[in-house]
Design an enzyme around this catalytic site. Structure first.
Site, PDB file in Angstrom:
ATOM      1  N   LEU A 191       0.231   3.774   1.120  1.00 24.26           N
ATOM      2  CA  LEU A 191      -0.613   4.848   1.884  1.00 24.26           C
ATOM      3  C   LEU A 191      -1.184   6.399   1.510  1.00 24.26           C
ATOM      4  CD1 LEU A 191       2.022   3.592   5.157  1.00 24.26           C
ATOM      5  CD2 LEU A 191      -0.531   2.826   4.613  1.00 24.26           C
TER       6      LEU A 191
ATOM      7  N   GLY B 259      -5.147   7.518   4.256  1.00 23.04           N
ATOM      8  CA  GLY B 259      -5.294   7.562   5.020  1.00 23.04           C
ATOM      9  C   GLY B 259      -5.287   5.753   5.539  1.00 23.04           C
TER      10      GLY B 259
ATOM     11  N   PHE C 261     -27.135  15.929  -3.078  1.00 20.36           N
ATOM     12  CA  PHE C 261     -26.949  16.589  -4.134  1.00 20.36           C
ATOM     13  C   PHE C 261     -28.146  15.981  -5.232  1.00 20.36           C
ATOM     14  CE2 PHE C 261     -22.764  16.421  -2.584  1.00 20.36           C
ATOM     15  CZ  PHE C 261     -22.437  18.040  -2.541  1.00 20.36           C
TER      16      PHE C 261
ATOM     17  N   TYR D 172     -13.967   6.713 -12.883  1.00 25.03           N
ATOM     18  CA  TYR D 172     -13.500   5.949 -12.429  1.00 25.03           C
ATOM     19  C   TYR D 172     -14.613   4.202 -12.556  1.00 25.03           C
ATOM     20  CZ  TYR D 172     -14.197   3.585  -8.026  1.00 25.03           C
ATOM     21  OH  TYR D 172     -14.500   2.601  -6.924  1.00 25.03           O
TER      22      TYR D 172
ATOM     23  N   ARG E 147     -29.082   4.089  -3.532  1.00 26.62           N
ATOM     24  CA  ARG E 147     -27.989   2.844  -3.692  1.00 26.62           C
ATOM     25  C   ARG E 147     -28.612   1.794  -2.718  1.00 26.62           C
ATOM     26  NH1 ARG E 147     -27.649   6.221  -6.883  1.00 26.62           N
ATOM     27  NH2 ARG E 147     -25.992   7.819  -7.450  1.00 26.62           N
TER      28      ARG E 147
ATOM     29  N   ASP F  48       0.820  -1.084  -0.123  1.00 31.74           N
ATOM     30  CA  ASP F  48      -0.633   0.161   0.017  1.00 31.74           C
ATOM     31  C   ASP F  48       0.900   1.112   0.343  1.00 31.74           C
ATOM     32  OD1 ASP F  48      -1.732   2.364   0.633  1.00 31.74           O
ATOM     33  OD2 ASP F  48      -3.372   0.899   1.178  1.00 31.74           O
TER      34      ASP F  48
ATOM     35  N   ALA G 100      -6.354  -1.612  -3.874  1.00 29.75           N
ATOM     36  CA  ALA G 100      -5.156  -0.359  -4.270  1.00 29.75           C
ATOM     37  C   ALA G 100      -5.990   0.278  -6.044  1.00 29.75           C
ATOM     38  CB  ALA G 100      -3.870  -0.766  -4.760  1.00 29.75           C
TER      39      ALA G 100
END
Ligand SMILES: NC(=O)c1ccc[n+]([C@@H]2O[C@H](COP(=O)([O-])OP(=O)(O)OC[C@H]3O[C@@H](n4cnc5c(N)ncnc54)[C@H](O)[C@@H]3O)[C@@H](O)[C@H]2O)c1
Length: 336
Positions: A39, A42, A213, A146, A226, A37, A79
């Site tokens: 990092l 957080g 939103f 994304y 969701r 990782d 990741a």
């Protein structure tokens, strides 16, 4: 339970939110876990468990050193860069990290003859669907970089699987949520964009207000729906997927939804946090955000049929109260 201590699992992004819960569950089941990782987003102190290699996935030398030092049986690949809004502003960075990082990992796995991979995918690969409940057979139509980066990574895995270079399961999570406060683990990102933590922060007085939103969506109360899935249910699904791959029962490539099949609106989440916290707070109604589908609700039946997985911890009250308890414990910012 039989010991798995002869098997070592590489967990990329294992210091992050979902990766840390999964790594902890793997250790509980007797697996040896190595985390890689950088990092960058957080990490809970409880997530920083050795062996932890602080490196970027695109550092081939560091990855080779990990594969040489450990006899890796399989990889679970968390990741990634994870913020939809940021991906709209910085698309290249998202393709570079999410596609480039996955490629670098697959290349390292190939150099070291490691063939089993569980991949963190997302409901964002589906984009805006007309369907009330989304099965894996729905056409992929990501509406932000994304989601597109995750769909591309899935495609790369499918092609690698076709030539027998990898056996891979992509898990398309809907909204990861909840925490394991008793383990000191939960969600608290460097920049928080996820709804439940944001609302809890408002309830705890850590932020002035929370924004809705868009309140004119074609949903029962006008706010987005969701499908919230508890992070411990996600961890369990990864272990089942891993074991299906390691047992040789799941060759090739497949993608499974991880959700409950039940949607909650933004207003319902705000109300659930009010109930759990016993605290009122300011709520603003703002414009819709670009790239937000009105509803994203999983058909989770394929994961149940193929992996024997079913959500066990994902009632809304449980999710919100676990997340709230974690936030109460972790009031101070974490050291970096
Ligand atoms: N949180 C959600 O609701 C959700 C939903 C669907 C899918 N996912 C996916 O699940 C995975 C984990 O998400 P999360 O919420 O735990 O995020 P997170 O940001 O908490 O964890 C990701 C971790 O990956 C690390 N990382 C990122 N790029 C790296 C790189 N190039 N090299 C090494 N480390 C790197 C970060 O430092 C971080 O610790 C991601 O792939 C994300 O896309 C998350």
């Amino acid at each position: 339970m039989a010991s798995r201590s002869d098997q070592t699992i590489l967990v990329t992004g294992g210091a992050g939110y979902i990766g840390a819960h999964t790594a902890q569950q793997l250790r509980t089941r007797g697996y040896d876990v190595v985390v890689v990782d950088r990092l960058s987003n957080g990490a809970c102190p409880a997530a920083l468990v050795e062996p932890l290699v602080r490196a970027d996935l695109q550092d081939a030398t560091a990855l080779d050193a990990v594969f040489q030092a450990h006899d890796i049986a399989a990889v679970i690949h968390f990741a990634a860069s994870i913020e939809v809004g940021e991906s709209l502003r910085q698309p290249l960075a998202y393709f570079a990290n999410n596609v480039g990082g996955s490629l670098a990992l697959l290349q390292a796995m190939q150099r070291h003859s490691v063939r089993a991979l569980v991949f963190s995918s997302t409901a964002a690969v589906y984009g805006n669907q007309e369907l009330e409940i989304i099965p894996e057979t729905a056409a992929l139509a990501p509406c932000n970089p994304y989601g597109a980066s995750k769909a591309m990574a899935e495609q790369i895995l499918a092609e690698q699987a076709k030539v027998g270079a990898v056996n891979a399961i992509a898990l398309r999570y809907f909204n990861a949520s909840g925490a394991a406060p008793e383990l000191g683990l939960g969600e608290r990102h460097q920049t928080e964009t996820h709804l439940i933590p944001l609302v809890i922060q408002a309830a705890l007085g850590q932020r002035e207000q929370v924004s809705i939103f868009g309140s004119d969506y074609p949903t029962p109360d006008g706010t987005c729906l969701r499908d919230y899935i508890h992070v411990m249910d996600l961890a369990e699904a990864h272990i089942l997927a891993l074991e299906a791959l390691l047992s040789g029962q799941h060759p090739g490539f497949a993608a499974y939804n991880l959700g409950t099949g039940q949607g909650y609106s933004v207003r319902q989440i705000i109300e659930a946090v009010r109930q759990v916290a016993g605290q009122d707070f300011q709520v603003l109604e703002a414009e819709r955000r670009a790239g937000d589908p009105a509803r994203l609700i999983a058909d989770p039946s394929a994961a149940q049929a193929a992996l024997g997985w079913q959500a066990q911890h994902s009632g809304l009250e449980r999710i919100v109260s676990d997340a709230y308890r974690f936030f109460q414990q972790m009031f101070e910012p974490w050291p970096r």
